[in-house]
Motif scaffolding. Structure first.
Motif, mmCIF file in Angstrom:
data_model
loop_
_atom_site.group_PDB
_atom_site.id
_atom_site.type_symbol
_atom_site.label_atom_id
_atom_site.label_comp_id
_atom_site.label_asym_id
_atom_site.label_seq_id
_atom_site.Cartn_x
_atom_site.Cartn_y
_atom_site.Cartn_z
ATOM 1 N N ASN A 40 0.822 -1.206 0.000
ATOM 2 C CA ASN A 40 0.000 0.000 0.000
ATOM 3 C C ASN A 40 0.864 1.267 0.000
ATOM 4 O O ASN A 40 0.665 2.190 0.799
ATOM 5 C CB ASN A 40 -0.952 -0.008 1.205
ATOM 6 N N ASN A 41 1.857 1.279 -0.888
ATOM 7 C CA ASN A 41 2.755 2.426 -1.083
ATOM 8 C C ASN A 41 3.622 2.751 0.126
ATOM 9 O O ASN A 41 4.108 3.885 0.270
ATOM 10 C CB ASN A 41 1.945 3.675 -1.486
ATOM 11 N N THR A 42 3.821 1.768 0.979
ATOM 12 C CA THR A 42 4.625 1.971 2.183
ATOM 13 C C THR A 42 5.547 0.777 2.382
ATOM 14 O O THR A 42 5.179 -0.361 2.107
ATOM 15 C CB THR A 42 3.716 2.143 3.416
ATOM 16 N N TYR A 43 6.752 1.063 2.868
ATOM 17 C CA TYR A 43 7.704 0.013 3.217
ATOM 18 C C TYR A 43 7.541 -0.337 4.697
ATOM 19 O O TYR A 43 7.433 0.559 5.554
ATOM 20 C CB TYR A 43 9.144 0.473 2.992
ATOM 21 N N TYR A 44 7.562 -1.645 5.005
ATOM 22 C CA TYR A 44 7.492 -2.122 6.384
ATOM 23 C C TYR A 44 8.723 -2.989 6.653
ATOM 24 O O TYR A 44 8.951 -3.989 5.969
ATOM 25 C CB TYR A 44 6.203 -2.909 6.621
#
Length: 365
Positions: A40-44
């Motif tokens: 969702n357009n985010t790095y984790y």
């Protein structure tokens, strides 16, 4: 000179390998042996929460989030160990290493795999642990642990190797030519066939066709395996192969570039760094060829005093990958540092790593 120690973490605009790296609260990031999921357009970034005394898991697995790969927000412990005295497989004091998380589009579950050693048992268990969550930042529910593919033979093990009667008692002295030959021919595969194969250092890889694989150090850390996962990522299909038998590889980090698969690993020297290795294949379940150390320049023989853990594909940049590694400090584990470097490619299309004191994502432009 830019100082990480004095900087507000919000101001990060470059990477400084080996320096203290603080989160958006100004606290050093605690996510060792980690891996990164883009969702969702985010790095984790998931990793081991280390303490000051030893390598055991006293808290669990941490998660940090970022939109730019420089600044990371702490999302806390997403897989908590169980209390002391609970008798759980993940009781506080167990060993949890190299957690990796992938997202299953069909089940809409986030699936975490990790190397698990049972409390008080040293490194004898050699298990893979499994946890799931409905949300990327958890909480993750522990499901089970075990060895890999009990009662299944590797696809690239011959009938002659499967039927061999040679056992460990026939080659009791390790590191001899006879012993290497026995390991290469499946000595430990046959030994562990009923209970499943050992799984220690590990990573996960989701291919372009959505098929997903568990890559792990097995056979007493002497041989890497690649095992295909089921469509829900919760189990194994039974299809797996051995890579570089008796090659003594650990710390696998796999990525795909222009149709080829590249696997960066390390040798096995405890917490001490050693030269990285490179393995290459045209088919992930096909033949793998080992190449020399992909690191170049000063301190390349120690992989720049670090050990591989994951390769991050950088979004919205063509052929851009970040090599993630850990600089272990076993006397004070929480002070282990992160060495992130850009992956370069030579004229033959082979990857190499060259140390950068400071760099940013424009290197890929």
């Amino acid at each position: 000179m830019f100082s990480l120690l004095a900087a507000n973490a919000q101001d990060y605009s470059s990477f400084h390998p080996g320096e203290i790296w603080k989160d958006t609260d100004g606290v050093p990031i605690n996510a060792h042996g980690g891996g990164v999921l883009f969702y969702n357009n985010t790095y984790y970034w998931f990793g081991e929460y280390k303490n000051e005394k030893n390598n055991s898991a006293e808290h669990g697995v941490t998660c940090y989030k970022s939109t730019d790969l420089y600044d990371w927000e702490n999302k806390g412990i997403v897989l908590e160990v169980d209390p002391v005295g609970s008798g759980s497989e993940i009781e506080a004091g167990c060993i949890i290493e190299r957690p990796k998380v992938i997202y299953n589009e069909k089940t809409r579950k986030f699936v975490m795999y990790f190397h698990l050693e049972l409390k008080g048992k040293g490194y004898d268990a050699a298990r893979v642990g499994l946890a799931i969550s409905d949300h990327v930042t958890g909480p993750y529910k522990y499901i089970r642990s075990g060895r890999v593919n009990p009662g299944k033979w590797p696809a690239n093990m011959t009938t002659k190797q499967r039927e061999s009667k040679i056992t460990s008692s026939d080659v009791e002295k390790w590191w001899t030519p006879e012993w290497y030959a026995a390991v290469n021919n499946g000595l430990f595969i046959r030994r562990d066939f009923p209970t499943g194969q050992m799984s220690r250092d590990m990573t996960l890889f989701v291919d372009e066709d959505a098929k997903t694989y568990h890559i792990y150090s097995s056979e007493e850390n002497l041989t890497l395996h690649i095992a295909e996962l089921t469509d829900d990522y919760m189990d194994y299909t039974g299809n797996y192969i051995r890579i570089d038998p008796a090659g003594h590889n650990e710390a696998p980090a796999l990525f795909k570039h222009q149709g080829k698969y590249f696997l960066i690993t390390s040798g096995c020297t405890g917490w001490d760094p050693n030269p990285a290795r490179l393995l290459v294949a045209d088919d992930i379940m096909g033949e793998w060829t080992r190449y020399p150390n992909p690191c170049i320049g000063e301190n390349s023989e120690t992989t720049f005093f670090s050990q591989s853990t994951y390769i991050i594909p950088v979004q919205d940049k063509k052929d851009a990958y970040i090599f993630m590694a850990d600089r272990w400090r076993p006397k004070n584990p929480v002070d282990g540092r992160y060495v992130w470097l850009p992956v370069f490619f030579n004229e033959e299309g082979m990857p190499f790593l060259d140390y950068q004191e400071e760099w940013d994502l424009t290197v890929f432009d």
